[in-house]
Design a protein around this motif. Structure first.
Motif, PDB file in Angstrom:
ATOM      1  N   GLU A  94       0.827  -1.206   0.000  1.00 37.58           N
ATOM      2  CA  GLU A  94       0.000   0.000   0.000  1.00 37.58           C
ATOM      3  C   GLU A  94       0.866   1.262   0.000  1.00 37.58           C
ATOM      4  OE1 GLU A  94      -2.080  -3.493   1.469  1.00 37.58           O
ATOM      5  OE2 GLU A  94      -0.232  -2.522   2.159  1.00 37.58           O
ATOM      6  N   LEU A  95       1.907   1.256   0.822  1.00 41.75           N
ATOM      7  CA  LEU A  95       2.779   2.428   0.916  1.00 41.75           C
ATOM      8  C   LEU A  95       3.552   2.656  -0.387  1.00 41.75           C
ATOM      9  CD1 LEU A  95       4.831   3.686   3.857  1.00 41.75           C
ATOM     10  CD2 LEU A  95       6.026   3.316   1.700  1.00 41.75           C
ATOM     11  N   THR A  96       4.125   1.592  -0.940  1.00 45.50           N
ATOM     12  CA  THR A  96       4.932   1.766  -2.156  1.00 45.50           C
ATOM     13  C   THR A  96       4.060   2.130  -3.353  1.00 45.50           C
ATOM     14  OG1 THR A  96       4.874  -0.627  -2.606  1.00 45.50           O
ATOM     15  CG2 THR A  96       6.744   0.222  -1.360  1.00 45.50           C
ATOM     16  N   THR A  97       2.818   1.642  -3.383  1.00 43.10           N
ATOM     17  CA  THR A  97       1.915   2.011  -4.480  1.00 43.10           C
ATOM     18  C   THR A  97       1.658   3.509  -4.468  1.00 43.10           C
ATOM     19  OG1 THR A  97       0.837  -0.160  -4.461  1.00 43.10           O
ATOM     20  CG2 THR A  97      -0.387   1.664  -5.453  1.00 43.10           C
ATOM     21  N   GLU A  98       1.402   4.057  -3.284  1.00 42.00           N
ATOM     22  CA  GLU A  98       1.161   5.491  -3.163  1.00 42.00           C
ATOM     23  C   GLU A  98       2.419   6.290  -3.499  1.00 42.00           C
ATOM     24  OE1 GLU A  98      -0.616   9.127  -2.596  1.00 42.00           O
ATOM     25  OE2 GLU A  98      -1.542   7.145  -2.805  1.00 42.00           O
ATOM     26  N   ALA A  99       3.559   5.845  -2.994  1.00 43.12           N
ATOM     27  CA  ALA A  99       4.806   6.570  -3.247  1.00 43.12           C
ATOM     28  C   ALA A  99       5.160   6.552  -4.738  1.00 43.12           C
ATOM     29  CB  ALA A  99       5.935   5.951  -2.432  1.00 43.12           C
ATOM     30  N   ARG A 100       5.004   5.402  -5.387  1.00 40.07           N
ATOM     31  CA  ARG A 100       5.312   5.325  -6.822  1.00 40.07           C
ATOM     32  C   ARG A 100       4.419   6.266  -7.623  1.00 40.07           C
ATOM     33  NH1 ARG A 100       5.554  -0.215  -5.910  1.00 40.07           N
ATOM     34  NH2 ARG A 100       3.442  -0.419  -6.746  1.00 40.07           N
ATOM     35  N   SER A 101       3.135   6.311  -7.263  1.00 43.47           N
ATOM     36  CA  SER A 101       2.201   7.184  -7.973  1.00 43.47           C
ATOM     37  C   SER A 101       2.626   8.645  -7.867  1.00 43.47           C
ATOM     38  CB  SER A 101       0.798   6.989  -7.397  1.00 43.47           C
ATOM     39  OG  SER A 101      -0.119   7.888  -7.986  1.00 43.47           O
ATOM     40  N   LEU A 107       7.886  13.416 -11.355  1.00 44.84           N
ATOM     41  CA  LEU A 107       8.984  13.367 -12.321  1.00 44.84           C
ATOM     42  C   LEU A 107       8.507  13.168 -13.756  1.00 44.84           C
ATOM     43  CD1 LEU A 107      11.615  11.170 -10.415  1.00 44.84           C
ATOM     44  CD2 LEU A 107      11.228  13.628 -10.297  1.00 44.84           C
ATOM     45  N   SER A 108       7.192  12.984 -13.923  1.00 40.91           N
ATOM     46  CA  SER A 108       6.613  12.723 -15.255  1.00 40.91           C
ATOM     47  C   SER A 108       7.244  11.500 -15.908  1.00 40.91           C
ATOM     48  CB  SER A 108       6.786  13.958 -16.160  1.00 40.91           C
ATOM     49  OG  SER A 108       6.104  15.076 -15.621  1.00 40.91           O
ATOM     50  N   ILE A 109       7.267  10.397 -15.153  1.00 44.80           N
ATOM     51  CA  ILE A 109       7.839   9.149 -15.642  1.00 44.80           C
ATOM     52  C   ILE A 109       6.844   8.020 -15.426  1.00 44.80           C
ATOM     53  CG2 ILE A 109      10.214   9.896 -15.216  1.00 44.80           C
ATOM     54  CD1 ILE A 109      10.210   8.173 -12.687  1.00 44.80           C
ATOM     55  N   ASP A 110       7.168   6.842 -15.979  1.00 43.20           N
ATOM     56  CA  ASP A 110       6.323   5.657 -15.849  1.00 43.20           C
ATOM     57  C   ASP A 110       6.526   5.032 -14.477  1.00 43.20           C
ATOM     58  OD1 ASP A 110       4.997   3.234 -16.071  1.00 43.20           O
ATOM     59  OD2 ASP A 110       5.717   2.824 -18.096  1.00 43.20           O
ATOM     60  N   GLU A 111       5.441   4.849 -13.712  1.00 39.79           N
ATOM     61  CA  GLU A 111       5.556   4.333 -12.348  1.00 39.79           C
ATOM     62  C   GLU A 111       6.001   2.881 -12.295  1.00 39.79           C
ATOM     63  OE1 GLU A 111       3.596   2.104 -10.336  1.00 39.79           O
ATOM     64  OE2 GLU A 111       2.492   1.365 -12.069  1.00 39.79           O
ATOM     65  N   GLN A 112       5.855   2.118 -13.387  1.00 39.98           N
ATOM     66  CA  GLN A 112       6.174   0.701 -13.307  1.00 39.98           C
ATOM     67  C   GLN A 112       7.674   0.438 -13.181  1.00 39.98           C
ATOM     68  OE1 GLN A 112       5.277  -1.733 -16.721  1.00 39.98           O
ATOM     69  NE2 GLN A 112       5.821  -0.123 -18.182  1.00 39.98           N
ATOM     70  N   HIS A 113       8.499   1.445 -13.465  1.00 34.83           N
ATOM     71  CA  HIS A 113       9.950   1.276 -13.352  1.00 34.83           C
ATOM     72  C   HIS A 113      10.520   1.960 -12.103  1.00 34.83           C
ATOM     73  CE1 HIS A 113       9.625  -0.552 -17.173  1.00 34.83           C
ATOM     74  NE2 HIS A 113       9.411   0.568 -17.836  1.00 34.83           N
ATOM     75  N   ILE A 114       9.657   2.175 -11.112  1.00 36.33           N
ATOM     76  CA  ILE A 114      10.079   2.727  -9.821  1.00 36.33           C
ATOM     77  C   ILE A 114      10.079   1.598  -8.796  1.00 36.33           C
ATOM     78  CG2 ILE A 114       9.563   4.380  -7.988  1.00 36.33           C
ATOM     79  CD1 ILE A 114       8.052   6.039 -10.127  1.00 36.33           C
ATOM     80  N   VAL A 115      11.193   1.399  -8.134  1.00 30.98           N
ATOM     81  CA  VAL A 115      11.336   0.341  -7.134  1.00 30.98           C
ATOM     82  C   VAL A 115      11.644   0.969  -5.779  1.00 30.98           C
ATOM     83  CG1 VAL A 115      12.606  -1.727  -6.431  1.00 30.98           C
ATOM     84  CG2 VAL A 115      12.158  -1.300  -8.858  1.00 30.98           C
ATOM     85  N   ILE A 116      10.912   0.561  -4.758  1.00 29.79           N
ATOM     86  CA  ILE A 116      11.165   1.032  -3.395  1.00 29.79           C
ATOM     87  C   ILE A 116      11.445  -0.189  -2.531  1.00 29.79           C
ATOM     88  CG2 ILE A 116      10.234   2.279  -1.415  1.00 29.79           C
ATOM     89  CD1 ILE A 116       8.411   3.765  -3.449  1.00 29.79           C
ATOM     90  N   PRO A 148      -0.185  12.743  20.486  1.00 30.98           N
ATOM     91  CA  PRO A 148      -0.379  12.397  19.080  1.00 30.98           C
ATOM     92  C   PRO A 148       0.919  11.891  18.447  1.00 30.98           C
ATOM     93  CG  PRO A 148      -1.427  14.488  19.583  1.00 30.98           C
ATOM     94  CD  PRO A 148      -0.630  14.099  20.795  1.00 30.98           C
ATOM     95  N   GLU A 149       0.789  10.813  17.707  1.00 30.83           N
ATOM     96  CA  GLU A 149       1.958  10.175  17.105  1.00 30.83           C
ATOM     97  C   GLU A 149       2.090  10.596  15.649  1.00 30.83           C
ATOM     98  OE1 GLU A 149       2.169   5.723  16.247  1.00 30.83           O
ATOM     99  OE2 GLU A 149       3.287   5.865  18.114  1.00 30.83           O
ATOM    100  N   LEU A 150       3.318  10.737  15.206  1.00 27.68           N
ATOM    101  CA  LEU A 150       3.592  11.067  13.814  1.00 27.68           C
ATOM    102  C   LEU A 150       2.938  10.045  12.884  1.00 27.68           C
ATOM    103  CD1 LEU A 150       5.302  12.578  11.572  1.00 27.68           C
ATOM    104  CD2 LEU A 150       7.066  10.857  12.031  1.00 27.68           C
ATOM    105  N   ASP A 151       2.264  10.533  11.843  1.00 29.56           N
ATOM    106  CA  ASP A 151       1.723   9.652  10.801  1.00 29.56           C
ATOM    107  C   ASP A 151       2.903   9.264   9.907  1.00 29.56           C
ATOM    108  OD1 ASP A 151       0.509   8.392   8.676  1.00 29.56           O
ATOM    109  OD2 ASP A 151      -1.059   9.877   8.414  1.00 29.56           O
ATOM    110  N   TYR A 152       3.611   8.202  10.318  1.00 29.75           N
ATOM    111  CA  TYR A 152       4.867   7.879   9.645  1.00 29.75           C
ATOM    112  C   TYR A 152       4.677   7.474   8.181  1.00 29.75           C
ATOM    113  CZ  TYR A 152       9.636   6.346   8.873  1.00 29.75           C
ATOM    114  OH  TYR A 152      10.909   6.220   8.373  1.00 29.75           O
ATOM    115  N   PRO A 153       3.676   6.675   7.816  1.00 27.30           N
ATOM    116  CA  PRO A 153       3.517   6.353   6.390  1.00 27.30           C
ATOM    117  C   PRO A 153       3.379   7.598   5.511  1.00 27.30           C
ATOM    118  CG  PRO A 153       2.236   4.832   7.703  1.00 27.30           C
ATOM    119  CD  PRO A 153       2.742   5.894   8.653  1.00 27.30           C
ATOM    120  N   LYS A 154       2.583   8.571   5.956  1.00 25.73           N
ATOM    121  CA  LYS A 154       2.442   9.811   5.187  1.00 25.73           C
ATOM    122  C   LYS A 154       3.774  10.560   5.140  1.00 25.73           C
ATOM    123  CE  LYS A 154      -0.088  14.200   5.084  1.00 25.73           C
ATOM    124  NZ  LYS A 154      -1.089  15.058   5.780  1.00 25.73           N
TER     125      LYS A 154
END
Length: 479
Positions: A94-101, A107-116, A148-154
């Motif tokens: 879930e996190l990497t899907t959001e980050a890649r998007s 960067l105006s690039i294709d998300e399928q070639h982004i690896v986290i 309150p705890e930091l929303d670390y994923p965001k």
């Protein structure tokens, strides 16, 4: 002046042959140059914050060394690939899907070639998963007053977008050098055949019941240097060794921190050093042949130094690829997951309250957590995992796999790869726990109990990765 008619005919035939040869061979001169950009960003959360790595609750008490996300952006012509490695225990789908998007949009690039990816540090933050949900629910039920705890994923997604953008701003023309070091003194297969015929993980140092080790290690230390002029702009090191050497309650990147320091000392501070974890689901640093302690920063420093030495020795036999040829592919593979009954799920949920205590056996704690996680995330449906392959030239390729992959599976990919050097990284794009071999599923023990995939899932990933590598290599030969 031009010779006899026969000589002129032979000369014409020779010219035709040379022209045909030129057409049949890849023409490196027409390819645009490969460009590289690299950057680093701090991703350490504030203290106190829950820590990951074990089946009991830990709050951080400080930071021994900062946690970082390290980004490498490669561009050639219209193709751009991004590799980001984080000092974390894992990164979720879930996190990497959001980050890649967001990175693709930025960067105006294709998300399928982004690896986290993650290094699997056991001294980083716990920011998702069944245990975190349970501990938070227990805390709420007790009406504890917590700030309150930091929303670390965001927070993390924002940092990943920023570091990718920073790296993209630093693109420079690069050449590639690659090498393979060899290191056998710091990694050990942690699964052993015991006298009763069972297979156990980490059975203890000098255990007299040990008969033999149950599997191999991968001694290869893969190294790729990205050089801009006379300087090394970035390095990528790949080695298969579990990160759990530090322990304690201070945030730390574990042994890669010391590797990065050593590489900076050798290659210069301008070099962004990136460590990609190899397939080490059944590999750790514990040598059962002695009873010396093997925990703490001193141990992490020793391992980092040994690994850096292997890198240095490997670089003595560096090969250079002036004609870099970037290519990339991504495939989604549907991997079957384990399925449990409603009765088993109900029992597992009731046992969660005992996780982290001595009232429930360790493997029972692991299995209860696994069953609840399977029900929450996968619901019996196949797991769609992303495989990425990146070719840097006709000689060098990078394979990116999800989960904690058994070393035999990584070795199988390397053996079948058509590239001279293949770096295989695990914990990329998702962290579905362990991915054992079919053999290990028969043997059992911790990694199998903690696995989400069904038997054969690992071999399916190997088959898919090899197909992708063959396709990339054939395409490179055709250009």
């Amino acid at each position: 002046m031009f010779g006899s008619p026969r000589a002129r005919s032979l000369a014409a035939l020779a010219l035709l042959f040379l022209a045909a040869s030129a057409l049949a061979s890849p023409c490196w001169a027409i390819l645009p140059p490969l460009q590289v950009g690299a950057a680093v960003i701090d991703i350490t959360p504030p203290e106190p914050y829950r820590m990951s790595g074990y089946f009991y609750e830990r709050l951080s008490t400080g930071t021994h060394d900062p946690l970082y996300a390290r980004a490498l952006v490669l561009q050639q012509g219209e193709l751009t690939t991004v590799l980001i490695v984080c000092d974390l225990i894992g990164v979720s789908r879930e996190l990497t899907t959001e980050a890649r998007s967001q990175i693709a949009h930025k960067l105006s690039i294709d998300e399928q070639h982004i690896v986290i990816a993650a290094t699997h540090s056991h001294t980083g933050p716990l920011y998702g998963g069944v245990l975190l949900d349970w501990w938070k629910a227990k805390q709420a039920a007790a009406a504890e007053q917590v700030k309150p705890e930091l929303d670390y994923p965001k927070f993390l997604v924002e940092k990943l977008v920023q570091v990718a953008s920073d790296a993209a701003q630093k693109l420079e023309t690069t050449t590639i050098e690659y090498a393979t070091g060899h290191e056998t003194s710091i990694s050990f297969n942690r699964r052993f055949v015991m006298q009763d015929g069972s297979v156990r993980f980490n059975p203890g140092k000098l255990n007299p019941q040990i008969v033999r080790v149950a599997g191999p290690i991968d001694p290869d230390v893969g190294v790729v240097l990205f050089k801009t002029g006379d300087k090394v702009a970035a390095s990528l090191v790949n080695f298969a060794l579990h990160l759990d050497t530090v322990g304690g309650t201070e945030f730390s990147a574990d042994y890669p921190k010391y590797l990065h320091d050593a590489i900076a000392a050798k290659l210069g501070n301008q070099c962004t050093s990136i460590f990609g974890l190899g397939c080490c689901g059944d590999i750790n640093h514990i040598d059962v042949s002695h009873n010396r302690p093997q925990k703490g920063q001193e141990e992490a420093a020793r391992i980092g130094a040994q690994l850096a030495s292997a890198v240095t020795k490997g670089l003595e036999k560096t090969e250079t690829r002036m004609g870099a040829q970037l290519a990339a592919s991504m495939r989604v593979v549907e991997v079957p997951v384990q399925v449990y009954s409603e009765e088993q799920l109900a029992k597992a949920k009731s046992q969660l309250a005992l996780v982290g205590t001595k009232e429930l056996g360790f493997l029972e704690q692991v299995e209860a957590t696994k069953i609840v996680d399977l029900a929450a995330r996968y619901q019996g449906k196949p797991l769609p995992v992303r495989l990425n392959c990146i070719a840097l030239s006709r000689d060098v390729a990078i394979v990116c796999l999800p989960g904690e992959v058994f070393t035999e599976l990584g070795l199988a990919i390397k053996e079948k790869s058509p590239f001279k050097q293949t770096l295989v990284l695990e914990l990329c794009n998702d962290a579905p726990a362990y991915i054992p071999t079919k053999k290990a599923f028969v043997e059992g023990s911790y990694e199998v109990v903690n696995s989400r995939v069904a038997s054969g899932g690992g071999e399916l990933l190997v088959e898919s990765a090899v197909e992708m590598l063959l396709s990339l290599h054939q395409a490179a030969g055709a250009r």
